[in-house]
Design a protein around this motif. Structure first.
Motif: not given
Length: 298
Positions: A72-84
């Motif tokens: 579940n956490q990876l879904k939001s983590a991947r979104r954050r890394r797209e804008t990192y």
């Protein structure tokens, strides 16, 4: 049993013993120790709320809970890394001195895991690294046994190049790290050149919060040019060495740079040459590094 704030006993049997392994699993899944600790704390709350008398294998139950929370956490983590901003690197952690706390996941492999889908990553880590049987993996990720085998197989193929071909002895790795630190900070580019592979790649993670190269530097000439440009800076503001360390399975060192910025430098070494340099400068990721490093310097 541990007393709670209201005097009642809190049942920790089955959780306390599993906690170190759960932290390692969550960190390998997420690349962030802070996020891993939050996930394991959430798993503990679910453990307290569960019918523990009906749980035959607490360790397996907790691994399943942590895996599902990580997915579940990876879904939001991947979104954050797209804008990192700039390259992303995992939060650096020091390897334990206890053999039972180690696995064969190194920093290059951690980075390669980012290329996998969350389910591939989970199947590979749970089965190949943490030794869970496929029926248990299937229960953790909500897929059939056969599907989990295919996920793990695809992951192995994608990770083949990143898996360590051989392990650099700890003493040899730290010797190379010391030579790299001395050459890079003194401006001895000739000595630095002898340490670097021709196709070395240097990656710096500043997270957009502190200065760092916005793209990886590829090739020996590019890396040497960058260090040549920093000679004057190091002369005015010498790096303060905190310690040499094994960071996520590869040798490196911790320094305090100009302005009190804590930095970790990890070196991927193959056949005696540095093939990759990983620098983490993002203060969100190095906040605990200085405290932990200083505590181990004695």
């Amino acid at each position: 049993m541990t007393p709670s704030c209201n005097g009642a006993a809190v049942p920790e049997t089955g959780f306390r013993e599993s906690r170190p392994g759960l932290i390692r699993l969550a960190y390998r899944m997420l690349g962030s120790l802070a996020d891993a600790e939050d996930v394991v704390q959430d798993a503990y709350a679910r453990w307290l709320a569960a019918d523990r008398a009906a749980v035959r294998e607490p360790a397996a139950f907790l691994r399943i809970v942590v895996t599902r929370l990580c997915l579940n956490q990876l879904k939001s983590a991947r979104r954050r890394r797209e804008t990192y901003l700039g390259p992303w690197l995992p939060e650096p952690i020091f390897d334990s001195d206890e053999p039972e706390d180690l696995d064969d996941i190194t920093l290059p492999l951690m980075i390669a895991l980012e290329r996998l889908s969350p389910l591939e990553r989970a199947a590979f880590l749970l089965h190949d690294v943490f030794g869970m049987p496929f029926p248990e993996v299937a229960a953790a990720i909500g897929r059939e046994d056969a599907a989990c085998r295919k996920l793990a197989s695809r992951a192995r193929v994608n990770l083949r190049e990143a898996r360590p071909r051989f392990t650099v002895p700890r003493e040899d790795g730290l010797r190379i790290a010391a030579a790299f630190f001395a050459a890079s900070r003194s401006g001895d580019l000739g000595a630095l050149r002898t340490l670097l592979a021709d196709d070395v790649v240097a990656t710096a993670d500043g997270g957009g919060k502190v200065p760092a190269s916005p793209e990886p530097l590829v090739g020996q000439d590019a890396v040497l040019a960058r260090h040549a440009a920093m000679v004057g800076e190091f002369g005015l503001n010498p790096s303060q060495l905190v310690r040499y360390a094994v960071i996520d399975g590869v040798p490196g060192f911790v320094t305090v740079e100009a302005g009190g910025l804590v930095q970790t430098t990890a070196l991927h070494v193959q056949e005696g040459k540095v093939v990759a340099i990983y620098v983490v400068r993002n203060p969100d990721k190095t906040g605990r590094v200085l405290r932990e490093g200083a505590s181990r310097c004695a």
